[in-house]
Design an enzyme around this catalytic site. Sequence first.
Site, short mmCIF file in Angstrom:
data_model
loop_
_atom_site.label_atom_id
_atom_site.label_comp_id
_atom_site.label_asym_id
_atom_site.label_seq_id
_atom_site.Cartn_x
_atom_site.Cartn_y
_atom_site.Cartn_z
N HIS A 119 0.77 -1.33 -0.20
CA HIS A 119 -0.02 0.02 -0.25
C HIS A 119 0.91 1.33 -0.18
CE1 HIS A 119 -3.88 1.84 0.29
NE2 HIS A 119 -3.41 2.60 1.42
N THR B 260 -2.43 2.42 -4.99
CA THR B 260 -2.48 2.86 -3.66
C THR B 260 -3.52 4.27 -3.79
OG1 THR B 260 -0.42 2.21 -3.01
CG2 THR B 260 -1.37 3.76 -1.62
N GLU B 261 -4.68 4.40 -2.99
CA GLU B 261 -5.34 5.54 -3.01
C GLU B 261 -5.82 6.14 -4.44
OE1 GLU B 261 -6.62 6.02 -0.01
OE2 GLU B 261 -5.16 4.86 1.18
N LEU B 262 -5.85 5.22 -5.55
CA LEU B 262 -6.30 5.56 -6.66
C LEU B 262 -5.23 6.75 -7.28
CD1 LEU B 262 -10.23 5.70 -6.70
CD2 LEU B 262 -8.58 3.73 -7.04
N TRP C 297 -7.83 9.72 -4.81
CA TRP C 297 -9.12 10.20 -4.45
C TRP C 297 -9.26 10.53 -3.15
CZ3 TRP C 297 -11.82 4.46 -3.07
CH2 TRP C 297 -11.25 4.05 -2.26
#
Length: 434
Positions: free
Chosen positions: A109, A145-147, A299
Amino acid sequence: MKALCLYFQVHQPLRLRRYRFFDIGNDHYYYDDYTNESIMRNIADECYLPANKIMLEMIKKQKGKFKISFSITGIALDQFEQYAPDVIASFQELAKTGSVEFLAETYSHSLAALTNQDEFVEQVKSHSDRIENLFGMRPTVFRNTELIYSDEIGEMVAKMGYKAILTEGAKHILGWKSPNYLYCNAINPKLKILMRNYKLSDDISFRFSSEGWKEWPLTTGKLVGWLNDMDPKEDLVNIFMDYETFGEHQKKESGIFEFLAHLPADVISKSKFEFATPAELAENYQPIAQAHVPNVISWADEERDLSAWLGNKLQNEAFSKLYALRDDVLAVNDDRINKDWKFLQASDHFYYMCTKFFSDGDVHSYFNPYSSPYDAFINYMNVLSDFQIRLKELKDGIAVNPEELKSQLVEKEKLISKYERELKDLKNQFSQAE
């Protein structure tokens, strides 16, 4: 028919213990096992297990018409294996239905895509190997990770052989265009892009239990009505959210599980939509245009940028110091070092150092186990200092001079004092502006 894609991120950070300066060089274990186990067991019981049970029941009830997708970080899988193996078993039951797609991402991540392509590629391969081993399917769609996404990141993902990637339907990227279509990468058009409909996604994940929201209470009938009222030319809707929405961010008492249980039947029987996985969308729909994303998006927060992780000097200092160690990690190739290297890359560590307080400060503090971003920075840099000592000793056989450690501490204290003054000035300016 139009398509509705439900995607859920599954991740839990591995929290560091309170690691003090005097632990450096003396104690090489960095993790708060009690907190990690307690939180994981609690979320497993309140979110993952009940949500997976409902998903499995709905998939069987709808006889293959209800489809969903997950990306589960390697760090989450490691903790499931250690603290909650029943969660892995419940995901394996979902995998057997054939109605669930598992996506690829970075094992840790991490933010590796922003700084080191080789590390990025290695982590993605490692994660896909783990998913295939656990669930019997190798991912064909990628979710960073996190778009986090840009044209260049998309090109890297395309070169790895993935056919589609998920990202945010950010306003400043789309302009007048809608996220409710399939797009493609601006450098390599073979890579399809699925963009999150952030309004509908956030209506569920953030606003569901907010009684002050004008649309409260949100029902499946209301959501289906919104879907049916969409522009008839639009092809698909991507609702992407944290899986922890169910039972953790939105508590059981809010009615979120009842909402989830009724959603499949209402969409199938009362709307123009059918459920589809990301791979099916990439296969069955054609891109309407290239998505030009020269600067990195995510995002997170109102800005949809990287400021949650790399928005201040503390974060950038820690980030650069970490990845400067990669060559030594590879040279040493020690099992314990490799394990710690994997965990220290998690983006959560940098998130905890965030000093944003204007639009999203409450959100950041909610997820932060530290009393301040400076505490997070000090703790992480103490751990990183010890990690660096271990690398040096294994690589060169040379112990670090204690005076050098004292010098590092003084420099960190100076840096933190400087940033605290800057933040205080910014807060004063903001208060005066109000």
